[in-house]
Write a protein that holds these residues in place. Structure first.
Motif, PDB file in Angstrom:
ATOM      1  N   GLY A  82     -50.288  65.845  38.144  1.00 46.64           N
ATOM      2  CA  GLY A  82     -49.646  65.551  36.866  1.00 46.64           C
ATOM      3  C   GLY A  82     -50.245  66.460  35.820  1.00 46.64           C
ATOM      4  N   ALA A  83     -49.564  67.586  35.531  1.00 50.56           N
ATOM      5  CA  ALA A  83     -50.165  68.640  34.710  1.00 50.56           C
ATOM      6  C   ALA A  83     -49.722  68.585  33.255  1.00 50.56           C
ATOM      7  CB  ALA A  83     -49.827  70.008  35.307  1.00 50.56           C
ATOM      8  N   GLY A  84     -49.422  67.384  32.754  1.00 46.61           N
ATOM      9  CA  GLY A  84     -49.066  67.226  31.343  1.00 46.61           C
ATOM     10  C   GLY A  84     -50.288  67.218  30.452  1.00 46.61           C
ATOM     11  N   ALA A  85     -50.139  66.636  29.253  1.00 46.20           N
ATOM     12  CA  ALA A  85     -51.227  66.664  28.273  1.00 46.20           C
ATOM     13  C   ALA A  85     -52.483  65.974  28.793  1.00 46.20           C
ATOM     14  CB  ALA A  85     -50.759  66.007  26.970  1.00 46.20           C
ATOM     15  N   ILE A  86     -52.320  64.829  29.476  1.00 51.38           N
ATOM     16  CA  ILE A  86     -53.490  64.120  30.003  1.00 51.38           C
ATOM     17  C   ILE A  86     -54.173  64.955  31.076  1.00 51.38           C
ATOM     18  CG2 ILE A  86     -54.220  62.129  31.369  1.00 51.38           C
ATOM     19  CD1 ILE A  86     -52.080  60.510  29.871  1.00 51.38           C
ATOM     20  N   GLY A  87     -53.399  65.469  32.018  1.00 51.49           N
ATOM     21  CA  GLY A  87     -53.960  66.280  33.087  1.00 51.49           C
ATOM     22  C   GLY A  87     -54.647  67.526  32.575  1.00 51.49           C
ATOM     23  N   GLN A  88     -54.057  68.165  31.581  1.00 51.41           N
ATOM     24  CA  GLN A  88     -54.665  69.358  31.003  1.00 51.41           C
ATOM     25  C   GLN A  88     -55.979  69.021  30.305  1.00 51.41           C
ATOM     26  OE1 GLN A  88     -51.694  71.251  28.507  1.00 51.41           O
ATOM     27  NE2 GLN A  88     -50.161  71.065  30.125  1.00 51.41           N
ATOM     28  N   GLY A  89     -56.013  67.878  29.608  1.00 54.90           N
ATOM     29  CA  GLY A  89     -57.244  67.463  28.938  1.00 54.90           C
ATOM     30  C   GLY A  89     -58.362  67.171  29.922  1.00 54.90           C
ATOM     31  N   VAL A  90     -58.016  66.485  31.019  1.00 55.84           N
ATOM     32  CA  VAL A  90     -59.004  66.182  32.055  1.00 55.84           C
ATOM     33  C   VAL A  90     -59.521  67.472  32.687  1.00 55.84           C
ATOM     34  CG1 VAL A  90     -59.250  65.202  34.383  1.00 55.84           C
ATOM     35  CG2 VAL A  90     -58.203  63.859  32.555  1.00 55.84           C
ATOM     36  N   ALA A  91     -58.624  68.397  32.990  1.00 60.81           N
ATOM     37  CA  ALA A  91     -59.020  69.657  33.609  1.00 60.81           C
ATOM     38  C   ALA A  91     -59.925  70.466  32.695  1.00 60.81           C
ATOM     39  CB  ALA A  91     -57.783  70.467  33.975  1.00 60.81           C
ATOM     40  N   ALA A  92     -59.598  70.507  31.401  1.00 62.40           N
ATOM     41  CA  ALA A  92     -60.422  71.264  30.454  1.00 62.40           C
ATOM     42  C   ALA A  92     -61.832  70.681  30.366  1.00 62.40           C
ATOM     43  CB  ALA A  92     -59.757  71.274  29.078  1.00 62.40           C
ATOM     44  N   ALA A  93     -61.927  69.351  30.340  1.00 60.59           N
ATOM     45  CA  ALA A  93     -63.237  68.701  30.275  1.00 60.59           C
ATOM     46  C   ALA A  93     -64.039  68.976  31.537  1.00 60.59           C
ATOM     47  CB  ALA A  93     -63.061  67.199  30.066  1.00 60.59           C
TER      48      ALA A  93
ATOM     49  N   ASN B  97     -41.846  58.882  23.314  1.00 59.95           N
ATOM     50  CA  ASN B  97     -42.955  57.970  23.615  1.00 59.95           C
ATOM     51  C   ASN B  97     -44.241  58.494  22.981  1.00 59.95           C
ATOM     52  OD1 ASN B  97     -43.654  60.112  25.258  1.00 59.95           O
ATOM     53  ND2 ASN B  97     -43.720  58.936  27.154  1.00 59.95           N
ATOM     54  N   MET B  98     -45.366  57.983  23.446  1.00 57.42           N
ATOM     55  CA  MET B  98     -46.668  58.344  22.879  1.00 57.42           C
ATOM     56  C   MET B  98     -47.390  59.392  23.716  1.00 57.42           C
ATOM     57  SD  MET B  98     -47.424  56.622  20.034  1.00 57.42           S
ATOM     58  CE  MET B  98     -45.782  57.104  19.510  1.00 57.42           C
ATOM     59  N   ARG B  99     -46.644  60.116  24.524  1.00 53.43           N
ATOM     60  CA  ARG B  99     -47.266  61.113  25.395  1.00 53.43           C
ATOM     61  C   ARG B  99     -48.145  62.074  24.593  1.00 53.43           C
ATOM     62  NH1 ARG B  99     -42.872  62.959  27.369  1.00 53.43           N
ATOM     63  NH2 ARG B  99     -42.702  64.858  26.133  1.00 53.43           N
ATOM     64  N   GLY B 100     -49.368  62.255  25.054  1.00 51.75           N
ATOM     65  CA  GLY B 100     -50.265  63.226  24.444  1.00 51.75           C
ATOM     66  C   GLY B 100     -51.380  62.636  23.610  1.00 51.75           C
ATOM     67  N   ILE B 101     -51.158  61.450  23.011  1.00 48.23           N
ATOM     68  CA  ILE B 101     -52.199  60.939  22.108  1.00 48.23           C
ATOM     69  C   ILE B 101     -53.408  60.403  22.870  1.00 48.23           C
ATOM     70  CG2 ILE B 101     -50.426  60.344  20.401  1.00 48.23           C
ATOM     71  CD1 ILE B 101     -51.179  57.370  20.946  1.00 48.23           C
TER      72      ILE B 101
ATOM     73  N   ASP C  16     -53.618  54.489  15.016  1.00 46.22           N
ATOM     74  CA  ASP C  16     -53.513  55.482  13.944  1.00 46.22           C
ATOM     75  C   ASP C  16     -52.890  56.779  14.464  1.00 46.22           C
ATOM     76  OD1 ASP C  16     -54.672  53.729  12.140  1.00 46.22           O
ATOM     77  OD2 ASP C  16     -56.692  54.488  12.490  1.00 46.22           O
ATOM     78  N   LEU C  17     -53.340  57.242  15.623  1.00 46.20           N
ATOM     79  CA  LEU C  17     -52.779  58.463  16.201  1.00 46.20           C
ATOM     80  C   LEU C  17     -51.308  58.264  16.558  1.00 46.20           C
ATOM     81  CD1 LEU C  17     -55.631  59.742  18.566  1.00 46.20           C
ATOM     82  CD2 LEU C  17     -54.965  60.630  16.327  1.00 46.20           C
ATOM     83  N   GLY C  18     -50.994  57.087  17.095  1.00 49.47           N
ATOM     84  CA  GLY C  18     -49.610  56.799  17.444  1.00 49.47           C
ATOM     85  C   GLY C  18     -48.700  56.801  16.231  1.00 49.47           C
ATOM     86  N   LEU C  19     -49.153  56.200  15.142  1.00 48.11           N
ATOM     87  CA  LEU C  19     -48.335  56.147  13.933  1.00 48.11           C
ATOM     88  C   LEU C  19     -48.208  57.513  13.271  1.00 48.11           C
ATOM     89  CD1 LEU C  19     -49.553  52.717  12.559  1.00 48.11           C
ATOM     90  CD2 LEU C  19     -47.262  53.264  13.388  1.00 48.11           C
TER      91      LEU C  19
ATOM     92  N   ALA D  18     -46.898  55.183  26.375  1.00 48.79           N
ATOM     93  CA  ALA D  18     -46.616  56.430  27.098  1.00 48.79           C
ATOM     94  C   ALA D  18     -45.743  56.191  28.333  1.00 48.79           C
ATOM     95  CB  ALA D  18     -47.919  57.113  27.491  1.00 48.79           C
ATOM     96  N   GLY D  19     -46.115  55.207  29.152  1.00 47.66           N
ATOM     97  CA  GLY D  19     -45.393  54.954  30.390  1.00 47.66           C
ATOM     98  C   GLY D  19     -44.117  54.157  30.156  1.00 47.66           C
ATOM     99  N   LEU D  20     -42.978  54.676  30.610  1.00 54.01           N
ATOM    100  CA  LEU D  20     -41.689  54.015  30.400  1.00 54.01           C
ATOM    101  C   LEU D  20     -40.914  53.883  31.711  1.00 54.01           C
ATOM    102  CD1 LEU D  20     -40.460  55.860  27.163  1.00 54.01           C
ATOM    103  CD2 LEU D  20     -41.745  53.724  27.337  1.00 54.01           C
ATOM    104  N   ASP D  21     -41.620  53.700  32.827  1.00 55.65           N
ATOM    105  CA  ASP D  21     -40.932  53.719  34.119  1.00 55.65           C
ATOM    106  C   ASP D  21     -39.908  52.592  34.253  1.00 55.65           C
ATOM    107  OD1 ASP D  21     -44.035  53.161  34.321  1.00 55.65           O
ATOM    108  OD2 ASP D  21     -43.057  51.603  35.506  1.00 55.65           O
ATOM    109  N   LYS D  22     -40.174  51.406  33.683  1.00 52.92           N
ATOM    110  CA  LYS D  22     -39.210  50.308  33.780  1.00 52.92           C
ATOM    111  C   LYS D  22     -37.942  50.630  32.998  1.00 52.92           C
ATOM    112  CE  LYS D  22     -42.715  46.691  34.412  1.00 52.92           C
ATOM    113  NZ  LYS D  22     -43.352  45.492  33.805  1.00 52.92           N
TER     114      LYS D  22
END
Length: 320
Positions: free
Chosen positions: A149-160, A96-100, A291-294, A76-80
C-alpha cells in the motif's frame, strides 16, 4: 448550500460546534443542518454531507440522492460505503481523511519495530518475573521493509524506516517507480517476494482483490524471523494462518491494530497467541487528529466553492 452533518446524537453537538468554527469564513453561503439518521438526511436532502461512516449514511448514499454533490467523510477507511455503492459510479464527489494519519502511523510502525528489535517483550516479561535476563539487541539498520500500500501512510512509514538506515520497497496497484521506495511490485508478486524482507507492513485498501491477501501461503513464504504489521483492515489477513506461523516460531513477531471482528472478542485465540502485539485500532488515533481533519475539510470546502479539485478524493470504481 445546505450541509448535512451526519453523526450520532451523542456526538452531534461537538461536531456542529467544530464545523461551525471551521466554516465560519463561508457563513454567508453554507448552512449546517444536523442529520443524525436516515429520516433527517432524506428530509433535509443536503447538497453536501460531512460525517462519519454509518449504516444510515450508507443507505442514504446508496439511494444516489440527486441533490447531493459532495460527501466528506471524517475517516480514512470507507470499505463498507464503497462496497455498498458498487462499481456503477456516482454523480457526487466522495472525499475522506486520507493522508492526515501518515506521521502517526509511521511512529506506530517505528514503535512496533523497536519493540521487537530491542526485545522489549522479553524484558517486560522478565521484569514481571523479577528476573535479570539479558539478551543482545538488534538494529533496523540495513534491514529490509516491504510496504504493501504505497499511499501517504505507506510512504510515511517507508521514509521513517529509511531514516533509521533501512531500505524499503512497495507493493502497489500500479507498480511504478516512486519515492522513497527502491522497487515497486504488483500485488500478484507478494508471495514470490515475501521471503526477501525483514518487515512486511500492510496499509492496503480492502477490496475484493486484496481480501485475505495475507494468507497461509504468504505467511509461510515470509523470511524466518520476519515481523508482520497490519494497520489497515482485519479482513486483509487470514487470522488463523497468522496464529499458526506465530505458534511455530516461523515469524519473530506480529502487530495487529485491526481485526476481522472489532472489538476483538474476549474469546479470540489472538489474545493468547505468542509473539503477537495487539492494539485496539489506535495507530491513527492522536490528540491533534480532529484539528488536522478539519483543516482538510476547510481546504476542500474552499476548493468546492471555487470549483477546484478536491483533496483525498475516493473513487468507488477503484474501491479506494
Amino acid at each position: 448550500m445546505n450541509v448535512g452533518v451526519s453523526f450520532p446524537e451523542d456526538r452531534m453537538q461537538y461536531w456542529m460546534r467544530r464545523l461551525k468554527e471551521t466554516f465560519s469564513p463561508f457563513s454567508g453561503s453554507v448552512s449546517l443542518v444536523p442529520c443524525a439518521d436516515l429520516a433527517a438526511l432524506e428530509s433535509v436532502n443536503p447538497e453536501i454531507v460531512v460525517g462519519q461512516e454509518s449504516s444510515d449514511l450508507i443507505r442514504y448514499l446508496s439511494s444516489r440522492p440527486p441533490a447531493l454533490r459532495w460527501v466528506q467523510f471524517l475517516s480514512a477507511g470507507l470499505d463498507k460505503t464503497l462496497q455498498a455503492l458498487g462499481e456503477g459510479g456516482v454523480a457526487f464527489k466522495i472525499t475522506n481523511m486520507r493522508g492526515i494519519h501518515s506521521s502517526a502511523m509511521a511512529e506506530y510502525f517505528l514503535a512496533v519495530a523497536l519493540y521487537f528489535e530491542k526485545n522489549l517483550d522479553h524484558f517486560v516479561a522478565a521484569q514481571g518475573a523479577r528476573e535479570w535476563s539479558r539478551l543482545p539487541l538488534a538494529q533496523m539498520r540495513r534491514k529490509r521493509l516491504l510496504v504493501c500500500g504505497a499511499g501517504a501512510i505507506g510512504q510515511g512509514v517507508a521514509a521513517a524506516f529509511c531514516a533509521m538506515g533501512g531500505r524499503a520497497d512497495a507493493v502497489a496497484r500500479t507498480p511504478e517507480a516512486r519515492e522513497p521506495f527502491g522497487e515497486t511490485f504488483s500485488l500478484s508478486a507478494l508471495e514470490n517476494i515475501a521471503g526477501e524482507y525483514d518487515y512486511i507492513f500492510c496499509a492496503l485498501p480492502l477490496t475484493e482483490e486484496t481480501r485475505q491477501a495475507f494468507n497461509a501461503r504468504v505467511f509461510r513464504a515470509m523470511r524466518k524471523g520476519a515481523i508482520f504489521v497490519n494497520i489497515a483492515r482485519g479482513d486483509l489477513v487470514d487470522e488463523q494462518a497468522l496464529i499458526e506461523v506465530l505458534k511455530t516460531g516461523h515469524l519473530r513477531g506480529a502487530a495487529l491494530d485491526v481485526f476481522t471482528i472489532e472489538p476483538l472478542p474476549a474469546g479470540s485465540p489472538l489474545w493468547s497467541t505468542p509473539r503477537l502485539l495487539i492494539t485496539p485500532h489506535v495507530s491513527g488515533l492522536f490528540a491533534e487528529g480532529h484539528d488536522l481533519g478539519l483543516d482538510l475539510v476547510f481546504r476542500n470546502m474552499s476548493a468546492f466553492i471555487e470549483k477546484r479539485p478536491l483533496e483525498s478524493e475516493v473513487f468507488p470504481d477503484r474501491g479506494y
